[in-house]
Write an enzyme that holds these catalytic residues in place. Sequence first.
Site, mmCIF file in Angstrom:
data_model
loop_
_atom_site.group_PDB
_atom_site.id
_atom_site.type_symbol
_atom_site.label_atom_id
_atom_site.label_comp_id
_atom_site.label_asym_id
_atom_site.label_seq_id
_atom_site.Cartn_x
_atom_site.Cartn_y
_atom_site.Cartn_z
ATOM 1 N N GLU A 158 -4.027 -14.554 75.798
ATOM 2 C CA GLU A 158 -3.505 -15.927 75.865
ATOM 3 C C GLU A 158 -2.105 -15.858 76.457
ATOM 4 O O GLU A 158 -1.504 -14.771 76.514
ATOM 5 C CB GLU A 158 -3.462 -16.531 74.452
ATOM 6 C CG GLU A 158 -4.834 -16.622 73.825
ATOM 7 C CD GLU A 158 -4.811 -17.302 72.453
ATOM 8 O OE1 GLU A 158 -3.712 -17.678 71.976
ATOM 9 O OE2 GLU A 158 -5.902 -17.441 71.880
ATOM 10 N N PRO A 159 -1.545 -17.009 76.854
ATOM 11 C CA PRO A 159 -0.202 -16.967 77.449
ATOM 12 C C PRO A 159 0.805 -16.233 76.560
ATOM 13 O O PRO A 159 1.658 -15.507 77.055
ATOM 14 C CB PRO A 159 0.157 -18.450 77.597
ATOM 15 C CG PRO A 159 -1.161 -19.142 77.718
ATOM 16 C CD PRO A 159 -2.125 -18.356 76.878
ATOM 17 N N SER A 163 -0.384 -8.077 74.989
ATOM 18 C CA SER A 163 -0.431 -6.816 74.228
ATOM 19 C C SER A 163 -0.565 -7.105 72.735
ATOM 20 O O SER A 163 -1.247 -6.383 72.009
ATOM 21 C CB SER A 163 0.859 -6.016 74.456
ATOM 22 O OG SER A 163 1.018 -5.744 75.821
ATOM 23 N N TRP A 189 -5.690 -15.279 82.024
ATOM 24 C CA TRP A 189 -6.090 -14.123 82.855
ATOM 25 C C TRP A 189 -7.536 -13.659 82.598
ATOM 26 O O TRP A 189 -7.795 -12.451 82.623
ATOM 27 C CB TRP A 189 -5.205 -12.909 82.596
ATOM 28 C CG TRP A 189 -3.745 -13.104 82.716
ATOM 29 C CD1 TRP A 189 -3.046 -13.378 83.846
ATOM 30 C CD2 TRP A 189 -2.766 -12.980 81.666
ATOM 31 N NE1 TRP A 189 -1.711 -13.450 83.564
ATOM 32 C CE2 TRP A 189 -1.514 -13.206 82.236
ATOM 33 C CE3 TRP A 189 -2.838 -12.708 80.302
ATOM 34 C CZ2 TRP A 189 -0.333 -13.166 81.503
ATOM 35 C CZ3 TRP A 189 -1.666 -12.670 79.573
ATOM 36 C CH2 TRP A 189 -0.434 -12.890 80.171
ATOM 37 N N THR A 191 -11.026 -12.547 83.411
ATOM 38 C CA THR A 191 -11.883 -12.161 84.534
ATOM 39 C C THR A 191 -13.154 -13.007 84.451
ATOM 40 O O THR A 191 -13.804 -13.043 83.400
ATOM 41 C CB THR A 191 -12.212 -10.648 84.448
ATOM 42 O OG1 THR A 191 -10.973 -9.922 84.508
ATOM 43 C CG2 THR A 191 -13.129 -10.207 85.579
ATOM 44 N N GLY A 388 3.311 4.940 108.502
ATOM 45 C CA GLY A 388 3.331 3.510 108.861
ATOM 46 C C GLY A 388 1.948 2.890 108.751
ATOM 47 O O GLY A 388 1.783 1.770 108.264
ATOM 48 N N GLU A 411 -6.510 -4.226 79.750
ATOM 49 C CA GLU A 411 -7.176 -3.434 78.694
ATOM 50 C C GLU A 411 -6.171 -2.523 77.983
ATOM 51 O O GLU A 411 -6.490 -1.388 77.626
ATOM 52 C CB GLU A 411 -8.316 -2.618 79.286
ATOM 53 C CG GLU A 411 -9.375 -3.523 79.843
ATOM 54 C CD GLU A 411 -10.740 -3.248 79.284
ATOM 55 O OE1 GLU A 411 -10.887 -2.483 78.315
ATOM 56 O OE2 GLU A 411 -11.670 -3.836 79.828
HETATM 57 C C1 FAD Z 1 -6.313 -9.104 86.867
HETATM 58 C C2 FAD Z 1 -6.295 -9.262 85.389
HETATM 59 C C3 FAD Z 1 -7.496 -9.348 84.701
HETATM 60 C C4 FAD Z 1 -7.500 -9.523 83.318
HETATM 61 N N1 FAD Z 1 -8.685 -9.685 82.673
HETATM 62 C C5 FAD Z 1 -8.689 -10.011 81.365
HETATM 63 C C6 FAD Z 1 -9.904 -10.372 80.712
HETATM 64 O O1 FAD Z 1 -10.980 -10.367 81.307
HETATM 65 N N2 FAD Z 1 -9.852 -10.728 79.408
HETATM 66 C C7 FAD Z 1 -8.678 -10.744 78.715
HETATM 67 O O2 FAD Z 1 -8.709 -11.080 77.543
HETATM 68 N N3 FAD Z 1 -7.503 -10.419 79.302
HETATM 69 C C8 FAD Z 1 -7.479 -10.063 80.615
HETATM 70 N N4 FAD Z 1 -6.293 -9.752 81.244
HETATM 71 C C9 FAD Z 1 -5.049 -9.783 80.475
HETATM 72 C C10 FAD Z 1 -4.487 -8.398 80.211
HETATM 73 O O3 FAD Z 1 -5.290 -7.726 79.280
HETATM 74 C C11 FAD Z 1 -3.017 -8.537 79.753
HETATM 75 O O4 FAD Z 1 -2.272 -8.925 80.888
HETATM 76 C C12 FAD Z 1 -2.481 -7.252 79.162
HETATM 77 O O5 FAD Z 1 -3.065 -7.003 77.917
HETATM 78 C C13 FAD Z 1 -0.958 -7.271 78.972
HETATM 79 O O6 FAD Z 1 -0.529 -8.413 78.313
HETATM 80 P P1 FAD Z 1 0.654 -9.294 78.920
HETATM 81 O O7 FAD Z 1 0.350 -9.512 80.349
HETATM 82 O O8 FAD Z 1 0.867 -10.483 78.071
HETATM 83 O O9 FAD Z 1 1.939 -8.360 78.870
HETATM 84 P P2 FAD Z 1 2.977 -8.265 77.655
HETATM 85 O O10 FAD Z 1 2.255 -8.012 76.383
HETATM 86 O O11 FAD Z 1 3.897 -9.434 77.710
HETATM 87 O O12 FAD Z 1 3.792 -6.962 78.051
HETATM 88 C C14 FAD Z 1 4.851 -6.973 79.007
HETATM 89 C C15 FAD Z 1 5.458 -5.583 79.048
HETATM 90 O O13 FAD Z 1 5.993 -5.238 77.759
HETATM 91 C C16 FAD Z 1 5.429 -4.029 77.311
HETATM 92 N N5 FAD Z 1 5.254 -4.051 75.857
HETATM 93 C C17 FAD Z 1 4.737 -5.050 75.089
HETATM 94 N N6 FAD Z 1 4.725 -4.687 73.804
HETATM 95 C C18 FAD Z 1 5.253 -3.432 73.736
HETATM 96 C C19 FAD Z 1 5.499 -2.500 72.694
HETATM 97 N N7 FAD Z 1 5.182 -2.786 71.429
HETATM 98 N N8 FAD Z 1 6.043 -1.303 73.010
HETATM 99 C C20 FAD Z 1 6.359 -1.008 74.276
HETATM 100 N N9 FAD Z 1 6.145 -1.843 75.321
HETATM 101 C C21 FAD Z 1 5.592 -3.036 75.057
HETATM 102 C C22 FAD Z 1 4.090 -3.949 78.013
HETATM 103 O O14 FAD Z 1 3.605 -2.630 78.079
HETATM 104 C C23 FAD Z 1 4.436 -4.493 79.385
HETATM 105 O O15 FAD Z 1 5.015 -3.506 80.171
HETATM 106 C C24 FAD Z 1 -6.271 -9.568 82.612
HETATM 107 C C25 FAD Z 1 -5.057 -9.469 83.298
HETATM 108 C C26 FAD Z 1 -5.062 -9.338 84.681
HETATM 109 C C27 FAD Z 1 -3.742 -9.308 85.395
#
Ligand code: FAD
Length: 431
Positions: A158-159, A163, A189, A191, A388, A411
């Site tokens: 979700e937004p 993680s 996000w 898929t 290049g 994931e």
């Molecule tokens: C192309 C694509 C396909 C996707 N497909 C799916 C799907 O099919 N179903 C689904 O449910 N989701 C899907 N996702 C979502 C994806 O699983 C999330 O983007 C991912 O889990 C990371 O969450 P976030 O983007 O909110 O990053 P955030 O959780 O905001 O993390 C941002 C940064 O902070 C770091 N961070 C966060 N917490 C910690 C911690 N405790 N310790 C150290 N570092 C930390 C992270 O590693 C990262 O570098 C997809 C995303 C993309 C881009």
Amino acid sequence: MSDTAAVAEAEALVADATGGTDGTGEGGPKFTLELNQDQKDIREWVHGFAEGVVRPAAEEWDEREETPWPVIQEAAKIGLYSFEALGQFWADETGLTLPIANEELFWGDAGIGMAIMGTSLAVAAIFGQGTPEQMGEWIPQCFGSADDPKVAAFCSSEPDAGSDVSAIRTTARYDEATDEWVLNGQKAWATNGGIANVHVVIASVDRELGSRGHAAFVIPPGTAGCEQGAKVKKHGLRASHTADVHLDDCRVPGACLLGGKEKLDERLARVREGKKAKSQAAMQTFEASRPTVGAQALGIARAAYEYALEYAKERRQFGKAIVENQAIAFTLADMKLEIDAARLLVWRAAWMGRNGHKFENAEGSMSKLKAGEVAVWATERAIQILGGNGYTREFPVERMHRDAKIYTIFEGTSEIQRLVISRAISGVHIK
Ligand SMILES: Cc1cc2nc3c(=O)[nH]c(=O)nc-3n(C[C@H](O)[C@H](O)[C@H](O)COP(=O)(O)OP(=O)(O)OC[C@H]3O[C@@H](n4cnc5c(N)ncnc54)[C@H](O)[C@@H]3O)c2cc1C
């Protein structure tokens, strides 16, 4: 000892160790890394499709940023995109066929690969958490038919909950009067989100319990209140559709709760009593799928390595092939080494997962972490070797690099994998 006696003794020792000179003994085959004929046949079959159909279409669909329905249909027609094929890959008791098939397909192209394999995450959730009736009803609908293929979506993120899965705000409320679940929230996000025939949605049935109050629901095709939100424009994997999904008073029959209400009520009661419950709905799906996702990253890395190797042998500068420079040759040697090392981790985790071995040291996370990081590194090195040309869209390694990057993010990001591994090996709740 005569030569003949020495040979006889050596043979006896081998027979003792292996349970027979054919390498098999009681209790099944001993350790081997040699693929069996079925595994080789499937690898060849998927490779043929990747080479003949996927690769030639890769650039077009990356540029179009659309779901490659004609390619999915081709895959469905030959039976590669089907629950039967996925079932056959899964049935392999060594666990290796699923990663092998994924590596080959993603070697063809990762964007199209994900358009074909994206469905399997939803299928894994239904397979992992559903009752036999639910599996029988929903898994075929995830794929549709060869004439009219469909896709499925798994919606956890979700937004404000990426993680941190425990922060999921989407709720599911049980309406006893109608025996329906009512879902409300926004998924991000996803898929195949919004274009899927079947959506599997993770929602909270009790916000106070955090991730232990989550459950997984099937949203049947055409259910009112389940709509696609914004489609995401991406850096890579552009042939795979990614979008928000909105759930507004989305009503699904009681039978759409994966695993059934009785099991959920039992689990919630245990949690409320302070007893340990099995791992959460989304986590179960991710744990099972990590080696497969790692194999996809491996496919990209291998494709970039092979391309760079051939290029380095052809490209001449200073009167010789660039591969004759140690700087290039050693890079290629390291690429091969890292890819093979990552594959061993992927295969180990796949074998463990398939044979019910607990990931005591987070071996699933290790495989996905290593393969994802190798893919990003190897594709970047491939661009460097092509110079290049590597930086242009005339050559495929640029696309491979864009595609690879997601494997350190979705994931479970690389940081989250390290968190899981460090907690597992230390027993300390590392933050
Ligand atoms: C192309 C694509 C396909 C996707 N497909 C799916 C799907 O099919 N179903 C689904 O449910 N989701 C899907 N996702 C979502 C994806 O699983 C999330 O983007 C991912 O889990 C990371 O969450 P976030 O983007 O909110 O990053 P955030 O959780 O905001 O993390 C941002 C940064 O902070 C770091 N961070 C966060 N917490 C910690 C911690 N405790 N310790 C150290 N570092 C930390 C992270 O590693 C990262 O570098 C997809 C995303 C993309 C881009």
